[in-house]
Design an enzyme around this catalytic site. Structure first.
Site, short mmCIF file in Angstrom:
data_model
loop_
_atom_site.label_atom_id
_atom_site.label_comp_id
_atom_site.label_asym_id
_atom_site.label_seq_id
_atom_site.Cartn_x
_atom_site.Cartn_y
_atom_site.Cartn_z
N GLY A 9 4.68 45.42 -51.15
CA GLY A 9 3.77 44.91 -52.19
C GLY A 9 2.35 44.80 -51.69
CB THR A 11 -0.55 48.15 -54.55
OG1 THR A 11 0.39 47.32 -55.25
CG2 THR A 11 0.16 49.34 -53.96
NE ARG A 34 6.29 48.51 -58.90
CZ ARG A 34 6.36 47.64 -59.91
NH1 ARG A 34 7.30 47.78 -60.81
NH2 ARG A 34 5.49 46.65 -60.01
NE ARG A 35 0.07 48.50 -58.88
CZ ARG A 35 -0.50 47.33 -59.14
NH1 ARG A 35 -1.43 47.23 -60.06
NH2 ARG A 35 -0.15 46.25 -58.47
CG ASP A 60 10.89 50.02 -58.26
OD1 ASP A 60 11.29 48.93 -57.80
OD2 ASP A 60 10.70 50.20 -59.48
CE1 TYR A 153 8.29 34.46 -58.98
CE2 TYR A 153 7.62 32.15 -59.12
CZ TYR A 153 7.52 33.40 -58.52
OH TYR A 153 6.68 33.58 -57.44
CE LYS A 157 9.03 34.64 -55.28
NZ LYS A 157 8.74 35.61 -54.22
CD GLU A 189 -3.32 43.52 -59.62
OE1 GLU A 189 -2.16 43.96 -59.67
OE2 GLU A 189 -4.31 44.24 -59.42
P1 NDP Z 1 0.46 40.51 -57.21
O1 NDP Z 1 0.96 40.77 -58.59
O2 NDP Z 1 -1.02 40.45 -56.99
O3 NDP Z 1 1.11 41.56 -56.19
C1 NDP Z 1 2.47 41.85 -56.23
C2 NDP Z 1 2.79 43.03 -55.35
O4 NDP Z 1 4.21 43.29 -55.43
C3 NDP Z 1 2.07 44.29 -55.78
O5 NDP Z 1 1.59 44.95 -54.64
C4 NDP Z 1 3.16 45.12 -56.44
O6 NDP Z 1 2.92 46.48 -56.21
C5 NDP Z 1 4.41 44.66 -55.66
N1 NDP Z 1 5.63 44.89 -56.41
C6 NDP Z 1 6.03 44.27 -57.56
N2 NDP Z 1 7.18 44.81 -57.99
C7 NDP Z 1 7.52 45.78 -57.10
C8 NDP Z 1 8.59 46.69 -57.00
N3 NDP Z 1 9.58 46.72 -57.91
N4 NDP Z 1 8.64 47.56 -55.96
C9 NDP Z 1 7.65 47.54 -55.04
N5 NDP Z 1 6.61 46.70 -55.07
C10 NDP Z 1 6.54 45.84 -56.10
O7 NDP Z 1 1.14 39.12 -56.79
P2 NDP Z 1 0.96 38.19 -55.50
O8 NDP Z 1 0.27 38.90 -54.42
O9 NDP Z 1 0.44 36.90 -55.96
O10 NDP Z 1 2.49 37.95 -55.13
C11 NDP Z 1 3.09 38.39 -53.93
C12 NDP Z 1 4.34 37.58 -53.70
O11 NDP Z 1 4.00 36.21 -53.60
C13 NDP Z 1 5.38 37.65 -54.82
O12 NDP Z 1 6.66 37.66 -54.23
C14 NDP Z 1 5.16 36.37 -55.61
O13 NDP Z 1 6.33 35.95 -56.27
C15 NDP Z 1 4.79 35.43 -54.49
N6 NDP Z 1 4.01 34.24 -54.85
C16 NDP Z 1 2.85 34.34 -55.57
C17 NDP Z 1 2.12 33.19 -55.86
C18 NDP Z 1 0.88 33.21 -56.67
O14 NDP Z 1 0.52 32.15 -57.25
N7 NDP Z 1 0.14 34.31 -56.73
C19 NDP Z 1 2.56 31.88 -55.35
C20 NDP Z 1 3.80 31.90 -54.62
C21 NDP Z 1 4.47 33.05 -54.37
P3 NDP Z 1 3.12 47.67 -57.25
O15 NDP Z 1 2.89 47.12 -58.62
O16 NDP Z 1 2.14 48.70 -56.82
O17 NDP Z 1 4.52 48.10 -57.01
C1 8X3 Z 2 4.06 31.49 -58.02
C2 8X3 Z 2 3.50 30.13 -58.23
O1 8X3 Z 2 3.51 28.05 -59.66
O2 8X3 Z 2 3.68 30.16 -60.82
O3 8X3 Z 2 5.19 31.47 -57.22
O4 8X3 Z 2 5.54 29.32 -59.61
S1 8X3 Z 2 4.11 29.41 -59.66
#
Ligand code: NDP
Ligand code: 8X3
Length: 252
Positions: A9, A11, A34-35, A60, A153, A157, A189
């Site tokens: 992830g 990207t 994936r992108r 993916d 969700y 987690k 994002e």
């Molecule tokens: P973003 O949406 O900014 O990034 C998510 C990344 O995951 C992208 O690079 C996307 O890449 C990749 N991804 C999603 N689905 C797939 C798939 N099926 N296969 C491969 N890659 C995938 O989110 P965050 O950076 O915020 O999130 C990263 C992690 O942190 C996640 O696990 C999220 O649950 C967790 N998290 C986020 C929080 C927040 O508030 N932002 C807080 C706590 C945890 P692409 O689309 O190119 O495949």
């Molecule tokens: C992402 C943070 O607060 O949306 O894990 O669950 S929250």
């Protein structure tokens, strides 16, 4: 030889910030997502800014065969993965359980749980062979307290937390560290994806307080890799100062 980190992830959000942080600290980087266009762009940027070696793999994580193929086809010199960061993940929707979409539930379970397991299982033989390695799983404060409309969700987690505990026990004999990092709200994002492109709804999540940034999370995750071989941070919760847990955020 420089150490190697594999980041899923990469990207966007945390993954991209993690790639930059590790590259700035001399790591060789494997970025996945994936992108393809974003992977190629990031690869170029990392090479030109940090003069480090970078490999990008487009797949993916929900696709078991493709995930194994991509990782098993890494050139031998790239198979010595020192740090694996299971970061790819998402929330799809925020709805009462009785109103939520089964497709959203499948997407979250397949990505956040099964995808993480596939990547881990594919990378583990490389670490076991070298009797060293560090797996960092990105959980969430959502693993710690379930909130309204967070149902599946939060469940995925919590699964990441339980999987991390199980791996930590089972991998003791291979000297592999397992760290679960649970960030609170961070503006990436993430909410745009959760609310399916509704930018207004996504922006509201971060209104009225200073949320974490992707760079904050990358900083903390990188720190866990800087400790001596006999020291492992097992479980780490990091939120912005305005957030106490997944339910209480002070917007003042
Ligand atoms: P973003 O949406 O900014 O990034 C998510 C990344 O995951 C992208 O690079 C996307 O890449 C990749 N991804 C999603 N689905 C797939 C798939 N099926 N296969 C491969 N890659 C995938 O989110 P965050 O950076 O915020 O999130 C990263 C992690 O942190 C996640 O696990 C999220 O649950 C967790 N998290 C986020 C929080 C927040 O508030 N932002 C807080 C706590 C945890 P692409 O689309 O190119 O495949
Ligand atoms: C992402 C943070 O607060 O949306 O894990 O669950 S929250």
């Amino acid at each position: 030889m420089a150490k190697t980190v594999l980041i899923t992830g990469a990207t966007a959000g945390f993954g991209k910030a993690l790639a930059e942080k590790f590259a700035a600290n001399g790591y060789r980087i494997i970025i996945t997502g994936r992108r393809l266009d974003r992977l190629e762009q990031l690869q170029k940027e990392l090479i030109s800014t940090y003069q480090t070696e970078v490999v990008s793999c487009c797949f993916d994580v929900r696709d078991r065969a493709k995930t194994f193929e991509a990782i098993q086809l890494l050139p031998e010199s790239w198979q010595a993965v020192d740090v694996l960061i299971n970061n790819a993940g998402l929330a799809a929707g925020r709805d009462y359980a009785d109103e939520a979409s089964l497709d959203d539930w499948d997407t979250m379970i397949d990505t956040n749980v099964k995808g993480l397991l596939y990547v881990t299982k594919a990378v583990l033989p490389f670490m076991i062979k070298r009797k060293q390695g560090h797996i960092i799983n990105i959980g969430s404060t959502a693993a710690k307290e379930v909130y309204e409309k967070g149902n599946i969700y939060c469940a995925t987690k919590s699964a990441v937390e339980a999987i991390s505990k199980g791996l930590r026990i089972d991998l003791l004999r291979h000297k592999i560290k397992v760290t679960a990092i649970h960030p609170g709200a961070a503006e990436t994002e993430f909410s745009l994806v959760r609310f399916k492109g509704d930018a207004e709804q996504a922006a509201k999540v971060y209104e009225g307080y200073q949320s974490l940034t992707a760079e904050d999370v990358a900083e903390v995750a990188f720190y866990t890799t800087t400790l001596p071989p006999h020291v492992c941070i097992n479980d780490l919760v990091v939120t912005c100062t305005a957030q106490a847990n997944s339910i209480y955020v002070y917007k003042g």
